[in-house]
Design a protein around this motif. Sequence first.
Motif, PDB file in Angstrom:
ATOM      1  N   TYR A   1       0.794  -1.227   0.000  1.00  0.00           N
ATOM      2  CA  TYR A   1       0.000   0.000   0.000  1.00  0.00           C
ATOM      3  C   TYR A   1       0.831   1.284   0.000  1.00  0.00           C
ATOM      4  O   TYR A   1       0.274   2.374  -0.021  1.00  0.00           O
ATOM      5  CB  TYR A   1      -0.929   0.009   1.228  1.00  0.00           C
ATOM      6  N   GLN A   2       2.165   1.157   0.030  1.00  0.00           N
ATOM      7  CA  GLN A   2       3.047   2.328   0.099  1.00  0.00           C
ATOM      8  C   GLN A   2       2.627   3.262   1.231  1.00  0.00           C
ATOM      9  O   GLN A   2       2.533   4.481   1.048  1.00  0.00           O
ATOM     10  CB  GLN A   2       3.072   3.098  -1.230  1.00  0.00           C
ATOM     11  N   ALA A   3       2.329   2.652   2.400  1.00  0.00           N
ATOM     12  CA  ALA A   3       1.887   3.439   3.554  1.00  0.00           C
ATOM     13  C   ALA A   3       2.926   4.482   3.933  1.00  0.00           C
ATOM     14  O   ALA A   3       2.598   5.646   4.185  1.00  0.00           O
ATOM     15  CB  ALA A   3       1.607   2.516   4.745  1.00  0.00           C
ATOM     16  N   VAL A   4       4.177   4.069   3.996  1.00  0.00           N
ATOM     17  CA  VAL A   4       5.299   4.977   4.193  1.00  0.00           C
ATOM     18  C   VAL A   4       6.431   4.497   3.304  1.00  0.00           C
ATOM     19  O   VAL A   4       6.443   3.339   2.879  1.00  0.00           O
ATOM     20  CB  VAL A   4       5.774   5.038   5.669  1.00  0.00           C
ATOM     21  N   VAL A   5       7.360   5.376   3.019  1.00  0.00           N
ATOM     22  CA  VAL A   5       8.522   5.010   2.208  1.00  0.00           C
ATOM     23  C   VAL A   5       9.777   5.353   3.020  1.00  0.00           C
ATOM     24  O   VAL A   5      10.258   6.493   2.977  1.00  0.00           O
ATOM     25  CB  VAL A   5       8.537   5.748   0.859  1.00  0.00           C
ATOM     26  N   PRO A   6      10.301   4.395   3.794  1.00  0.00           N
ATOM     27  CA  PRO A   6      11.489   4.681   4.595  1.00  0.00           C
ATOM     28  C   PRO A   6      12.727   4.832   3.716  1.00  0.00           C
ATOM     29  O   PRO A   6      12.748   4.374   2.565  1.00  0.00           O
ATOM     30  CB  PRO A   6      11.607   3.444   5.494  1.00  0.00           C
ATOM     31  N   GLU A   7      13.722   5.471   4.254  1.00  0.00           N
ATOM     32  CA  GLU A   7      14.996   5.543   3.555  1.00  0.00           C
ATOM     33  C   GLU A   7      15.702   4.197   3.692  1.00  0.00           C
ATOM     34  O   GLU A   7      15.301   3.348   4.487  1.00  0.00           O
ATOM     35  CB  GLU A   7      15.863   6.668   4.143  1.00  0.00           C
ATOM     36  N   ARG A   8      16.754   4.008   2.925  1.00  0.00           N
ATOM     37  CA  ARG A   8      17.513   2.756   2.968  1.00  0.00           C
ATOM     38  C   ARG A   8      18.990   3.067   3.171  1.00  0.00           C
ATOM     39  O   ARG A   8      19.516   4.029   2.606  1.00  0.00           O
ATOM     40  CB  ARG A   8      17.342   1.982   1.666  1.00  0.00           C
ATOM     41  N   THR A   9      19.637   2.236   3.967  1.00  0.00           N
ATOM     42  CA  THR A   9      21.086   2.354   4.107  1.00  0.00           C
ATOM     43  C   THR A   9      21.725   1.728   2.876  1.00  0.00           C
ATOM     44  O   THR A   9      21.060   1.114   2.040  1.00  0.00           O
ATOM     45  CB  THR A   9      21.575   1.631   5.365  1.00  0.00           C
ATOM     46  N   GLU A  10      23.048   1.853   2.745  1.00  0.00           N
ATOM     47  CA  GLU A  10      23.740   1.247   1.614  1.00  0.00           C
ATOM     48  C   GLU A  10      23.575  -0.267   1.622  1.00  0.00           C
ATOM     49  O   GLU A  10      23.652  -0.915   0.571  1.00  0.00           O
ATOM     50  CB  GLU A  10      25.225   1.612   1.654  1.00  0.00           C
ATOM     51  N   SER A  11      23.351  -0.847   2.804  1.00  0.00           N
ATOM     52  CA  SER A  11      23.160  -2.298   2.916  1.00  0.00           C
ATOM     53  C   SER A  11      21.709  -2.708   2.704  1.00  0.00           C
ATOM     54  O   SER A  11      21.393  -3.902   2.731  1.00  0.00           O
ATOM     55  CB  SER A  11      23.619  -2.775   4.299  1.00  0.00           C
ATOM     56  N   GLY A  12      20.825  -1.730   2.496  1.00  0.00           N
ATOM     57  CA  GLY A  12      19.428  -2.034   2.226  1.00  0.00           C
ATOM     58  C   GLY A  12      18.521  -2.041   3.438  1.00  0.00           C
ATOM     59  O   GLY A  12      17.333  -2.367   3.321  1.00  0.00           O
ATOM     60  N   TYR A  13      19.047  -1.685   4.625  1.00  0.00           N
ATOM     61  CA  TYR A  13      18.221  -1.678   5.832  1.00  0.00           C
ATOM     62  C   TYR A  13      17.332  -0.431   5.863  1.00  0.00           C
ATOM     63  O   TYR A  13      17.742   0.662   5.477  1.00  0.00           O
ATOM     64  CB  TYR A  13      19.096  -1.727   7.087  1.00  0.00           C
ATOM     65  N   ARG A  14      16.108  -0.613   6.364  1.00  0.00           N
ATOM     66  CA  ARG A  14      15.152   0.478   6.437  1.00  0.00           C
ATOM     67  C   ARG A  14      15.524   1.448   7.560  1.00  0.00           C
ATOM     68  O   ARG A  14      15.929   1.028   8.647  1.00  0.00           O
ATOM     69  CB  ARG A  14      13.740  -0.061   6.697  1.00  0.00           C
ATOM     70  N   LEU A  15      15.309   2.743   7.286  1.00  0.00           N
ATOM     71  CA  LEU A  15      15.460   3.787   8.297  1.00  0.00           C
ATOM     72  C   LEU A  15      14.226   4.677   8.237  1.00  0.00           C
ATOM     73  O   LEU A  15      13.894   5.222   7.183  1.00  0.00           O
ATOM     74  CB  LEU A  15      16.725   4.618   8.056  1.00  0.00           C
ATOM     75  N   TYR A  16      13.544   4.822   9.379  1.00  0.00           N
ATOM     76  CA  TYR A  16      12.288   5.545   9.426  1.00  0.00           C
ATOM     77  C   TYR A  16      12.472   6.922  10.060  1.00  0.00           C
ATOM     78  O   TYR A  16      13.120   7.054  11.105  1.00  0.00           O
ATOM     79  CB  TYR A  16      11.256   4.752  10.243  1.00  0.00           C
ATOM     80  N   SER A  17      11.883   7.926   9.419  1.00  0.00           N
ATOM     81  CA  SER A  17      11.938   9.290   9.944  1.00  0.00           C
ATOM     82  C   SER A  17      10.847   9.480  10.990  1.00  0.00           C
ATOM     83  O   SER A  17       9.947   8.643  11.148  1.00  0.00           O
ATOM     84  CB  SER A  17      11.737  10.291   8.809  1.00  0.00           C
ATOM     85  N   GLN A  18      10.903  10.615  11.692  1.00  0.00           N
ATOM     86  CA  GLN A  18       9.855  10.922  12.661  1.00  0.00           C
ATOM     87  C   GLN A  18       8.509  11.073  11.967  1.00  0.00           C
ATOM     88  O   GLN A  18       7.471  10.674  12.510  1.00  0.00           O
ATOM     89  CB  GLN A  18      10.206  12.211  13.419  1.00  0.00           C
ATOM     90  N   GLU A  19       8.509  11.618  10.761  1.00  0.00           N
ATOM     91  CA  GLU A  19       7.260  11.736  10.011  1.00  0.00           C
ATOM     92  C   GLU A  19       6.689  10.356   9.689  1.00  0.00           C
ATOM     93  O   GLU A  19       5.478  10.133   9.765  1.00  0.00           O
ATOM     94  CB  GLU A  19       7.482  12.525   8.719  1.00  0.00           C
ATOM     95  N   ASN A  20       7.571   9.403   9.309  1.00  0.00           N
ATOM     96  CA  ASN A  20       7.115   8.037   9.080  1.00  0.00           C
ATOM     97  C   ASN A  20       6.456   7.459  10.324  1.00  0.00           C
ATOM     98  O   ASN A  20       5.418   6.789  10.240  1.00  0.00           O
ATOM     99  CB  ASN A  20       8.292   7.138   8.686  1.00  0.00           C
ATOM    100  N   ILE A  21       7.064   7.714  11.476  1.00  0.00           N
ATOM    101  CA  ILE A  21       6.541   7.202  12.745  1.00  0.00           C
ATOM    102  C   ILE A  21       5.133   7.745  12.997  1.00  0.00           C
ATOM    103  O   ILE A  21       4.209   7.006  13.355  1.00  0.00           O
ATOM    104  CB  ILE A  21       7.461   7.578  13.918  1.00  0.00           C
ATOM    105  N   GLU A  22       4.963   9.048  12.810  1.00  0.00           N
ATOM    106  CA  GLU A  22       3.655   9.662  13.043  1.00  0.00           C
ATOM    107  C   GLU A  22       2.605   9.123  12.071  1.00  0.00           C
ATOM    108  O   GLU A  22       1.452   8.890  12.455  1.00  0.00           O
ATOM    109  CB  GLU A  22       3.761  11.185  12.920  1.00  0.00           C
TER     110      GLU A  22
END
Length: 305
Positions: free
Chosen positions: A25-46
């Motif tokens: 559903y593309q609810a949020v789109v987290p950033e990715r590290t170079e290794s592909g791990y998800r990183l969520y912003s405060q906006e994503n959290i809210e």
Amino acid sequence: MYSIKQVVEMLDIPSVTLRAWENRYQAVVPERTESGYRLYSQENIEDLRWLKEQTEKQGISISHAVRMLKMRKQKHLDERLNASGGDPRDAIDKMKQQIYTALHEIQGERADALIDFGFSLYGYEAMVYQVLVPVLVKVGDAWEEGTATVAQEHYMTHMISNRLSQFFHVFPVYAHLPKVLAFCPAGEHHQIGLLLFSLFLRKNGVEVIYLGANTPEEGVMDLLEKQGRIGAVCLSVTDEELVPYCEDLLKRLGSLHPELQFIVGGKAYETAGPQATRATYKLDEPPEQWQAWFDREFAGIQHRI
């Protein structure tokens, strides 16, 4: 920024649910590290907290909750733009220019980040048809005008095509609909129109076997023999000189598989005029009319196979 483990603990949302919300559903789109791990912003959290509240406390489906979230974000954006005397169309135009510039300057990571942000803000329909498709048109114009090299044109087109192709794995497939085999014939190297139409079909629940550009007919024949439930073949061509070959190919395919329906499109069929074609459907409507065509015509295909 937060890891997926931190988000799971913070919001009490199972990781499998979180990934499903993102992928389907593309609810949020987290950033990715170079290794592909998800990183969520405060906006994503809210946003995730709001979605959880809607689904658990209000009993709203996640798909509907995501649509509501996108509308809320768009409304807030419009309000900010209006308060500053801006126009929402200016934000879209700015997004297009930023993505084009990043691609033109071969800044792949920046372009990807801008595209991710655009999808999270505007959603699939607006981002694809109001941003990425116009960027592709601008890329083609730049190549014809000599302001972009062949290498730049290939890079920019490839980057956007890859992003669009990712959605083949996002939309659900409805088993009652027939499969569609989509390809550009041998000698045809322009596949963007075919890709967009195939994505449109996928968004409507159709399983698309996408072969892409410059497909030799031997591979097409082989797939039709081995794959079951292929109800339609979609063929796109921009070179008018290939139209006679395409019509001959449709004739041979039709004689071998009389149950098939054929959909043709592309600039070659648009500019060739109202000539007769062996195809069941000659799709020359703009994208905004595809849904009406699908509802009117494709439903008929599924009842005939």
